[in-house]
Design an enzyme around this catalytic site. Sequence first.
Site, PDB file in Angstrom:
ATOM      1  N   ASP A   1      71.471  20.187  34.234  1.00 29.92           N
ATOM      2  CA  ASP A   1      70.260  19.907  35.015  1.00 29.92           C
ATOM      3  C   ASP A   1      69.565  18.639  34.515  1.00 29.92           C
ATOM      4  OD1 ASP A   1      69.737  23.049  36.111  1.00 29.92           O
ATOM      5  OD2 ASP A   1      70.786  22.815  34.224  1.00 29.92           O
ATOM      6  N   PHE A   2      69.761  18.299  33.253  1.00 33.07           N
ATOM      7  CA  PHE A   2      69.077  17.126  32.688  1.00 33.07           C
ATOM      8  C   PHE A   2      69.833  15.819  32.936  1.00 33.07           C
ATOM      9  CE2 PHE A   2      67.974  20.296  29.061  1.00 33.07           C
ATOM     10  CZ  PHE A   2      67.280  21.081  29.948  1.00 33.07           C
ATOM     11  N   ILE A   3      71.054  15.893  33.472  1.00 36.98           N
ATOM     12  CA  ILE A   3      71.705  14.616  33.794  1.00 36.98           C
ATOM     13  C   ILE A   3      70.963  13.913  34.919  1.00 36.98           C
ATOM     14  CG2 ILE A   3      74.062  15.163  33.025  1.00 36.98           C
ATOM     15  CD1 ILE A   3      74.772  15.269  36.053  1.00 36.98           C
TER      16      ILE A   3
ATOM     17  N   GLU B   1      70.853  15.754  21.791  1.00 39.87           N
ATOM     18  CA  GLU B   1      69.685  16.467  21.293  1.00 39.87           C
ATOM     19  C   GLU B   1      70.126  17.708  20.525  1.00 39.87           C
ATOM     20  OE1 GLU B   1      67.715  17.119  25.017  1.00 39.87           O
ATOM     21  OE2 GLU B   1      67.685  14.965  25.340  1.00 39.87           O
TER      22      GLU B   1
ATOM     23  N   HIS C   1      67.594  25.220  34.759  1.00 38.73           N
ATOM     24  CA  HIS C   1      68.562  25.433  33.665  1.00 38.73           C
ATOM     25  C   HIS C   1      69.765  26.254  34.117  1.00 38.73           C
ATOM     26  CE1 HIS C   1      65.038  24.330  31.234  1.00 38.73           C
ATOM     27  NE2 HIS C   1      65.835  24.148  30.216  1.00 38.73           N
TER      28      HIS C   1
ATOM     29  N   GLU D   1      67.496  11.350  27.738  1.00 40.56           N
ATOM     30  CA  GLU D   1      68.814  11.523  28.356  1.00 40.56           C
ATOM     31  C   GLU D   1      69.428  10.214  28.814  1.00 40.56           C
ATOM     32  OE1 GLU D   1      66.586  13.817  28.385  1.00 40.56           O
ATOM     33  OE2 GLU D   1      67.738  15.605  27.872  1.00 40.56           O
TER      34      GLU D   1
HETATM   35  C1  LIG Z   1      65.097  16.456  30.069  1.00 37.66           C
HETATM   36  C2  LIG Z   1      65.240  17.584  29.137  1.00 37.66           C
HETATM   37  N1  LIG Z   1      65.956  17.409  28.003  1.00 37.66           N
HETATM   38  C3  LIG Z   1      66.107  18.431  27.138  1.00 37.66           C
HETATM   39  C4  LIG Z   1      65.558  19.641  27.390  1.00 37.66           C
HETATM   40  C5  LIG Z   1      65.764  20.788  26.408  1.00 37.66           C
HETATM   41  N2  LIG Z   1      64.520  21.017  25.708  1.00 37.66           N
HETATM   42  C6  LIG Z   1      63.614  21.876  26.183  1.00 37.66           C
HETATM   43  S1  LIG Z   1      62.224  21.874  25.289  1.00 37.66           S
HETATM   44  C7  LIG Z   1      62.827  20.717  24.238  1.00 37.66           C
HETATM   45  C8  LIG Z   1      61.973  20.230  23.131  1.00 37.66           C
HETATM   46  C9  LIG Z   1      60.721  19.636  23.660  1.00 37.66           C
HETATM   47  O1  LIG Z   1      59.944  19.160  22.635  1.00 37.66           O
HETATM   48  P1  LIG Z   1      58.467  18.718  22.878  1.00 37.66           P
HETATM   49  O2  LIG Z   1      58.384  17.819  24.057  1.00 37.66           O
HETATM   50  O3  LIG Z   1      57.950  18.189  21.592  1.00 37.66           O
HETATM   51  O4  LIG Z   1      57.725  20.053  23.275  1.00 37.66           O
HETATM   52  P2  LIG Z   1      57.609  21.395  22.434  1.00 37.66           P
HETATM   53  O5  LIG Z   1      58.799  22.237  22.758  1.00 37.66           O
HETATM   54  O6  LIG Z   1      57.548  21.034  21.005  1.00 37.66           O
HETATM   55  O7  LIG Z   1      56.371  22.040  22.943  1.00 37.66           O
HETATM   56  C10 LIG Z   1      64.115  20.351  24.598  1.00 37.66           C
HETATM   57  C11 LIG Z   1      64.937  19.382  23.874  1.00 37.66           C
HETATM   58  C12 LIG Z   1      64.851  19.796  28.596  1.00 37.66           C
HETATM   59  N3  LIG Z   1      64.319  20.970  28.950  1.00 37.66           N
HETATM   60  N4  LIG Z   1      64.702  18.760  29.444  1.00 37.66           N
END
Ligand SMILES: Cc1ncc(C[n+]2csc(CCOP(=O)(O)OP(=O)(O)O)c2C)c(N)n1
Lengths: 324, 332
Positions: free
Chosen positions: A85-87, A29, A129, A60
């Site tokens: 934490d995301f694994i 990501e 996190h 993931e």
């Molecule tokens: C499982 C997981 N993978 C990656 C992340 C890191 N992360 C946090 S917010 C985000 C983007 C989320 O996008 P979206 O679901 O469209 O929500 P938005 O932030 O646009 O409101 C990412 C990649 C996370 N918190 N949890």
Amino acid sequence: MREILYKDALVEAMQEEMKRDDRVLVMGEDVAIYGGAYGATKGLYEQFGEERVRDTAISESAIVGAAIGAAITGMRPIAEIMYIDFITQAMDQLVNQAAKMRYMFGGKTTVPMVLRTEGGAGRCIAAHHSQSLEAWIMHVPGLYLVMPSTPYDAKGLLKASIRDDNPVVFIEHKMLYAMKGEVPETDYIIPLGVADIKKKGSDVTIVAYSRQLHVAMEAAAELEKDNISAEVIDPRTLKPLDLDAILTSVKKTSKLVIVSEGYKTCNVASEIAMLVMEHGFDLLDAPVKRVCAVDVPVPMSPVLEDAAIPNKQNVINAVKEVCQ
Amino acid sequence: MKESKEELIGYLRKMMDIRLFEEKVMELLARNIIKGASHLYAGEEAVAVGACSAIEEDDYITSTHRGHGHCLAKGGKLPEMMAELCGKATGYCKGRGGSMHIADVTKGNLGATGIVASNLPVAVGAALSAKMRKTNQVVLCFFGDGASNNGIFHESLNMAAVWKLPVVFVCENNLYGMSVAANRCSAVQDMADKAKAYDMPNMICDGMDILDVKETIKKAVERARKGDGPTLVECKTYRYFGHSRSDPRAYRTKEEEKEWRNKCPIKQFSKKLTDNKILTEEEIAQIEKQAEEAVESAEKFAIESPYPDVRELMDDIYAPSPADLLNGGAIR
Ligand SMILES: Cc1ncc(C[n+]2csc(CCOP(=O)(O)OP(=O)(O)O)c2C)c(N)n1
């Protein structure tokens, strides 16, 4: 020697390996345009293009699974999971597929992939996190586990991990990305399974890794003023673990303190302590001590977060107790 | 407009509260008074306020890492929220959760999560519980376009559809998941289409228009309450700030940002109210001033509040249980 940041050392490692071997690809990501949440893939997309540096969806499990599939069919993927934490969401792929395939299939396949991720506390970003889940990885047969504490180690170990034929979980620490250190420009690798003595000493052995290595080093410097000479060992890879290096040191000091930022229960330190008991009980003059994070979800509030993870004073106290 | 004047004023005020709260958070982050990460909701106000105005007080919501707006819209209070973001003892979660885990469970906000999409199955479970307890409650489940690419999104929709649960999945499509544009990581361009795989009705609404959001969600809520099962509603919206504090926003253009700023949900709604002679510009300025004062007093409350006592570090990990009696509790 020139000094560069830990995160830039990681970029260099991937850059060099991608140049050397066109089977190496990077996916995860925000690794492409953004350059990684912590900047550890910056510039790779510009240099190698979107075929080899891929932004993925927030998926993931699919990221890790896809890396496995690519690895067993001739590529050498580096998958990034933004926070360890995301694994949790990719655990099936990691634990049931990556780790077991070679063994289950009679040694007839290899899974040459690297799962880069980061961990640790220190940024007030709370319980989802900030974890140090390395003990989970170490627990599973079939996975390698690497946790570099310096820019030099980060580069050399990542290059070795990419060249290794095993699935390697490579955990960086969020508080180290901006750390500067000497890194040669030449091509070097640090073999997996080899510990490093970060400070020589004679009274007590401190085993510490990742960010806690630096906490241990600060403690060791302070202990010096009290005439306690600590030897600080960084295993660098927790699996395979360089037990010989630890035993050799304990032979000299007869005392052992292990420092880790993971939750105390079933910690990496518990395993190292037990191994030393099994293989070097006679070398010990005092019970082994471990300094670990408190068994509590990492709280956001700065005062609580500080209290949840080991600090210099905790290490000093533990050393003084074993040295009594 | 069929809403009463009071209701309409309430919506405007809520949206302003959210906007000004977020701008204040931005400022406090820059001054390092708020530590850690904060994902700001500015730009998306119409979604939370519109959606929450379509449900009852005892209905539930589940929230995300971008959860301040949801919390406020579901009846959360500014001072407790600001204190939580500052990690203070007086915050909603006693300073342990911070921005990403803001929850006001007493108001039916079942909590925000830092793990993308992990609130979806929780919403399914809450809806199952409401159905089994026969309470006639519904659950609104907020998540982003990015979350809809996560496996658990699909598992959750499927289960909710099979069990005909009273849950409304509210996808806040702000075009990006961090830096990755939805059109680069999702095979379909309307996230609402994903409902088709689960034979679930879907709807798309203008996430910059609070009344459109409200009307759309209302229909989904009515279906849910009648026992007709879940709906996926996609709200097309935009976040004004970066993903989090350090985001240079290199993945989108100034023109695009400007275009969406022109669609500002607060400006649009204000205009609608003046055009329909419901409020004058002076009255709107007055409401904004009240919101400003409320945010400032929340800031003051948060800054003056104490940090948690370190001796409370281990409190609340477990609920009280008979195991406490074993070994003086040492078993834990
Ligand atoms: C499982 C997981 N993978 C990656 C992340 C890191 N992360 C946090 S917010 C985000 C983007 C989320 O996008 P979206 O679901 O469209 O929500 P938005 O932030 O646009 O409101 C990412 C990649 C996370 N918190 N949890």
